[in-house]
Design an enzyme around this catalytic site. Structure first.
Site, PDB file in Angstrom:
ATOM      1  N   HIS A  94       0.820  -1.211   0.000  1.00 54.28           N
ATOM      2  CA  HIS A  94       0.000   0.000   0.000  1.00 54.28           C
ATOM      3  C   HIS A  94       0.855   1.262   0.000  1.00 54.28           C
ATOM      4  O   HIS A  94       0.562   2.241  -0.684  1.00 54.28           O
ATOM      5  CB  HIS A  94      -0.942  -0.033   1.209  1.00 54.28           C
ATOM      6  CG  HIS A  94      -1.705   1.225   1.416  1.00 54.28           C
ATOM      7  ND1 HIS A  94      -1.423   2.104   2.439  1.00 54.28           N
ATOM      8  CD2 HIS A  94      -2.720   1.789   0.712  1.00 54.28           C
ATOM      9  CE1 HIS A  94      -2.248   3.134   2.358  1.00 54.28           C
ATOM     10  NE2 HIS A  94      -3.041   2.981   1.333  1.00 54.28           N
ATOM     11  N   GLU A  97       2.038   1.824  -3.383  1.00 55.44           N
ATOM     12  CA  GLU A  97       0.955   2.356  -4.213  1.00 55.44           C
ATOM     13  C   GLU A  97       0.913   3.892  -4.106  1.00 55.44           C
ATOM     14  O   GLU A  97       0.800   4.604  -5.106  1.00 55.44           O
ATOM     15  CB  GLU A  97      -0.375   1.743  -3.771  1.00 55.44           C
ATOM     16  CG  GLU A  97      -1.579   2.253  -4.543  1.00 55.44           C
ATOM     17  CD  GLU A  97      -2.735   2.557  -3.621  1.00 55.44           C
ATOM     18  OE1 GLU A  97      -3.188   3.718  -3.619  1.00 55.44           O
ATOM     19  OE2 GLU A  97      -3.180   1.656  -2.886  1.00 55.44           O
ATOM     20  N   HIS A  98       1.029   4.399  -2.863  1.00 57.17           N
ATOM     21  CA  HIS A  98       1.076   5.862  -2.700  1.00 57.17           C
ATOM     22  C   HIS A  98       2.264   6.464  -3.446  1.00 57.17           C
ATOM     23  O   HIS A  98       2.159   7.518  -4.067  1.00 57.17           O
ATOM     24  CB  HIS A  98       1.193   6.210  -1.210  1.00 57.17           C
ATOM     25  CG  HIS A  98      -0.117   6.255  -0.500  1.00 57.17           C
ATOM     26  ND1 HIS A  98      -0.619   7.410   0.045  1.00 57.17           N
ATOM     27  CD2 HIS A  98      -1.043   5.296  -0.264  1.00 57.17           C
ATOM     28  CE1 HIS A  98      -1.786   7.153   0.609  1.00 57.17           C
ATOM     29  NE2 HIS A  98      -2.073   5.879   0.442  1.00 57.17           N
ATOM     30  N   GLU A 174      -3.918   8.231   7.108  1.00 60.48           N
ATOM     31  CA  GLU A 174      -4.935   7.362   6.507  1.00 60.48           C
ATOM     32  C   GLU A 174      -5.310   6.232   7.466  1.00 60.48           C
ATOM     33  O   GLU A 174      -6.477   5.888   7.628  1.00 60.48           O
ATOM     34  CB  GLU A 174      -4.422   6.788   5.179  1.00 60.48           C
ATOM     35  CG  GLU A 174      -5.450   5.925   4.480  1.00 60.48           C
ATOM     36  CD  GLU A 174      -4.977   5.385   3.135  1.00 60.48           C
ATOM     37  OE1 GLU A 174      -3.845   5.679   2.734  1.00 60.48           O
ATOM     38  OE2 GLU A 174      -5.769   4.670   2.502  1.00 60.48           O
TER      39      GLU A 174
END
Lengths: 479, 441
Positions: A94, A97-98, A174
């Site tokens: 993840h 991905e950012h 997040e």
């Protein structure tokens, strides 16, 4: 609806107003099939409308033409998610991905999204247990733009230290937003952590906070190098395009990228539980909540489709068993749901859950849930009720074909779990389920020794002030 | 159970207008029936299902004083029984078809919608009509609905963003129905009654106060021959004309709400504009640059990309029938609350004090115009788009006009609307946080 799906986590933007691609979306997508032609037992199959081409470097391209509107969705899917991570570095997929939005030698930080926006498009990405996916929704005449940009970041990501430091803080925010401050999200995270002792589904897609704080640019570079290669990715393009026109563009952009090696994807599976597992989460919350999960097979075994039907019998629609009994008749729960993780790379969970109404206890609600499971195991489901559940699943499958984005998601999630061709199996497999199957499968899987129970015991917060409905839901995708 | 099908003639009419668009946007046909119902039809036959969306022009704006939640509860209660059917029968029949029906209200309007396979359309539509026109509001079911609503209100306290929104609206509106939550409050909902719901329904759920959009796999014959005769049986009503006075707070204030959370949820804003405000389009361009352009807006660039303070930060104009708020919302760890508020205020001031760049203006226009067709990605989005076009009086040629409305905006317009509609000195700030950690005690 019942569902399917593995657990994703999402990257981007997105506001309170909720643009986040949540589990719901994924669920719906997976429940959906094909395309603008229905997949019916007798009718055209997905296979008849989707074509697949593999470039010389091993990059698979899956194409679905749909000319109802002058739009396309271009998506690149990598076969990497939290299941490919290791203890101590959870959430790395993840995080990467950012970082995919932070630029290459040709495209500056955030420039990717800026270019897409200048062309009227929307872009975003999401990560799950099983995959990391990037998409651009564009006018059909702009399809070349995402093709060029995606091929650039497949091989040329820079991963600068200073960008990483800032983005790590964003990911921590997040996690606070999605998990720490949502009692239900904490409950689901805790449940997965005791349900899975061997499989990497043990840890959350977004990762543990300590791990997010720990990893380095070096870890990201290694992850990128290992997993972001044509041999471990595929493209899905759906919408208004002509195959003959678009394939050469894709070939030109991606064809020269070295194939790389497809990483080993095997993961050990859970051993059978030795008895029921139970946990309690004590946290400030308004309502108690309970979730009971059972280890079940994924779409690779026929029983998984019986579990789809069971989930529908329990919670699809207002007249479903849990809604009728727990919500309406007995007034024990504010809301109920039953979910089956069908389209999952590794075997996953079937779960039932309920939010407990004020004045009722989680114990009473759990007893009512167990009574419904017992009923499935002992009394054969009536023909009309079974037909109703199948009709709901089939209609849901059709409704979820509404957008080209959802069509592409459907194809891709099946491709990740097994093969996009298996989406054609869904409706016939549901239709084939008999009352005896329901009873047998309920008796086989929905038993105490295969069960994990997680209960949320609210600690009343110091100041109470009332006020809208809807629960945060389980977050399976993280953007 | 089904109403008898009359083959009747259909002089639909008053006005029939039809429009097919330029950029491959969906076609739509508009008809006004004798009873005043506006019917909008957009055929699309690639998928074998239909979406029906009835917009009734009543919402929380029409809640009576001390009756917050009235419109919302009326909407959810129409589904509880209708004509000869009990709640259980309605749910059984619809579920057997795999159809979905729902009803909910927002500030301005109520939406009752149905999604059903084409093959079941004529079985589901009569249920839909009965629910809308002949709900029975069974006393015991209404009572249960009220207690569920109360529990849902309580449960929403676990969503700090929602808590912040409610506090913001309450402080921003000096009285009036926009200041209370659509779902009502525990206090107000406890006092709602079946009688009040019946009365509210009778007054507002009338064909001349409603817009019906039908999208998907349905043809003209079925509309003329099947739907319209049934729709015409819905008797005209007499919904009273009612105007709402909006009064915004102009006193700068900060409202702090303590909660055991790890992030502060922050809302900052002031009184904004109504949908019919001529400045709406300039404000859309301005707001795109400021905080609506997902990863690329100024707020995102500064607060997320540069400072790493938040996962999401955005600004919006809630342009409603009557003026709605302008607001910025974000979440950041408790101890960065002060820095994030300060950074937001600086961005608001900057928007008001200098012209945006040519490039920012061009990028905003390109996105807003280029992205327009994405509004038609699903049947329900198409249905709600056309209903809103009708409700806000935008005209069926709105999609054709839209590019020029946006492209006509200048840098000076952007500055002017920023000055006219963003007021840091008169703003309401709400912080829901662990106030001690946030240093805001």
């Amino acid at each position: 609806m019942t569902n399917t799906s593995t657990a994703p986590t999402i990257k981007d933007t997105v506001s309170l107003m909720g643009v986040v691609v949540k589990r719901l979306l994924l669920l719906v997508c997976l429940g959906a099939a094909g395309v603008l032609f229905l997949i019916s037992p007798a009718g055209a199959a997905l296979a008849d409308h989707v074509s697949e081409v593999t470039l010389a470097n091993g990059l698979k391209v899956i194409l679905l033409e749909n000319h109802k509107a002058p739009l396309v969705t271009f998506q690149v899917w990598y076969r990497v998610g939290s299941r490919d991570e290791e203890s101590g570095k959870t959430g790395l997929s993840h995080m990467l991905e950012h970082m995919m939005f932070k630029g290459t030698a040709k495209v500056g930080p955030e420039e990717f999204s800026r270019i897409i926006a200048q062309n009227g498009g929307d872009d975003n990405a999401f990560t799950s247990t099983d995959f990391t996916a990037y998409f651009e929704n564009m006018s059909a005449d702009r399809v070349k733009i995402p093709i060029g940009l995606e091929s650039d970041r497949m091989r040329g990501l820079l991963l600068r230290e200073e960008d990483f430091k800032t983005e790590r803080s964003v990911v921590m925010e997040e996690r606070r937003m999605r998990t720490e401050d949502s009692p239900k999200a904490v409950l689901s995270e805790q449940l997965a952590a005791i349900a899975f002792q061997i499989q990497p589904y043990h840890w959350p897609v977004i990762g543990w906070m300590q791990d997010i704080a720990r990893y380095t640019v070096g870890d990201l570079k290694k992850h990128y190098k290992t997993y972001y290669v044509p041999a471990n990715a595929f493209i899905v393009l759906a919408g208004d395009f002509k195959k003959e026109a678009v394939l050469p563009m894709i070939e030109e952009a991606f064809g020269s990228t070295p194939a790389g090696t497809a990483p080993v994807q095997w993961q050990d599976k859970e051993e059978p539980q030795l008895g029921e597992r139970r946990i309690v989460v004590r946290k400030e919350a308004q309502l108690a909540s309970i979730e009971k999960a059972y280890h079940v097979p994924n779409l690779k075994e026929p029983d998984s489709y019986v579990l789809e039907v069971i989930a529908a019998l329990l919670s699809a629609g207002e007249s479903s068993r849990l809604n009728q009994t727990l919500v309406r008749d007995k007034q024990l729960a504010l809301s109920v749901s039953a979910d089956n993780e069908l389209v999952s790379r590794d075997p996953n969970l079937f779960s039932v859950s309920a939010d407990v109404l004020p004045g009722k206890t989680a114990d009473v609600v759990e007893k009512a849930l167990l009574a419904e499971i017992k009923l499935l195991q002992e009394a054969p489901v009536g023909d009309r009720e079974l037909e109703k559940a199948k009709n709901q699943l089939e209609a849901g499958f059709t409704f979820a074909q509404d957008s080209i984005f959802a069509q592409a998601m459907l194809i891709a999630t099946y491709e990740i779990a097994s093969s996009w061709r298996d989406a054609d199996t869904y409706v016939p497999a549901i239709r084939a389920v008999s009352p005896a199957d329901v009873k047998r499968v309920a008796q086989k899987y929905l038993v105490p020794e295969n069960c994990v129970t997680a209960r949320l015991d609210p600690i009343p917060s110091a100041e109470q002030k009332p006020v809208e409905p809807g629960s945060p839901g389980k977050e399976n995708i993280v953007r | 159970m089904r109403r008898t099908a009359s083959s009747a003639c259909i002089a639909l009419l008053c006005v029939v207008a039809s429009w097919t668009c330029a950029f491959g946007l969906p076609p739509v046909q508009r008809t006004v029936l004798d009873n005043g119902l506006v019917l909008l039809v957009s055929e699309e036959h690639s998928l074998p299902f239909v979406t029906i969306n009835l917009m009734v022009k009543t919402g929380a704006k029409d809640d009576p004083p001390f009756g917050a939640g009235q419109a919302g509860l009326t909407a959810s209660s129409v589904l509880l029984g209708a004509a000869g059917r009990t709640l259980k029968q309605i749910n059984e029949e619809l579920d057997f078809m795999g159809a979905n029906m729902s009803a909910s209200a927002n500030k301005d309007y109520t939406t009752v919608s149905l999604r059903v396979l084409k093959k079941d359309f004529e079985r589901a539509f009569p249920i839909f009509m009965d629910v809308v026109t002949k709900p029975t509001f069974p006393a015991d079911e209404v009572k249960k609905e009220i207690s569920r609503t109360l529990a849902a209100i309580q449960s929403s306290e676990d969503r700090p963003g929602r808590v912040a929104d409610r506090a913001f609206e309450k402080a921003l509106y000096l009285g009036g129905p926009y200041g209370h939550p659509t779902e009502g409050t525990v206090e107000s909902v406890s006092k709602l009654t079946r009688e009040a719901i019946r009365e509210f329904h009778g007054l507002h759920y009338c064909p001349d106060n409603a817009i019906l959009s039908v999208v998907g796999d349905i043809d003209q014959r079925s509309i003329d021959g099947y739907m319209v005769p049934r729709l015409k049986k819905w008797p005209k009503g007499s919904t009273p004309e009612k105007r709402i006075e909006i009064k915004f707070s102009t006193r700068k204030e900060t409202i702090k709400i303590n909660k055991p959370v790890t992030q502060s949820n922050i809302v900052i804003g002031n009184g904004g504009m109504s949908r019919d405000n001529p400045d709406y389009y300039a404000a859309q361009v301005m707001n795109y640059i400021l905080g609506a352009g997902s990863l690329t807006s100024r707020l995102m660039e500064d607060i997320r990309n540069r400072r790493g303070l938040a996962y999401s930060v955005a600004s919006t104009f809630e342009a409603r029938k009557y003026p709605g708020p302008f607001m910025v919302f974000l979440q950041t760890k408790n101890r960065s609350a002060t820095e994030a508020i300060k950074a937001t205020m600086e961005n608001l001031e900057r928007m008001r004090s200098e012209l945006v760049s040519e490039k920012e203006l061009e990028d905003a226009k390109k996105y807003l115009v280029g992205n327009f067709p994405q509004r038609f990605s699903t049947q329900s989005r198409i249905a709600s788009f056309f209903a809103q076009v009708e409700y806000y009086g935008l005209g069926l040629d709105y999609p054709e006009k839209y590019p020029s409305l946006i492209n006509g905006v200048t840098r000076e317009d952007v500055l002017r609307v920023a000055r006219a509609y963003i007021h840091p000195d008169e703003s309401v700030t709400v912080v829901v946080a662990n106030l001690k950690e946030a240093g805001l005690e």
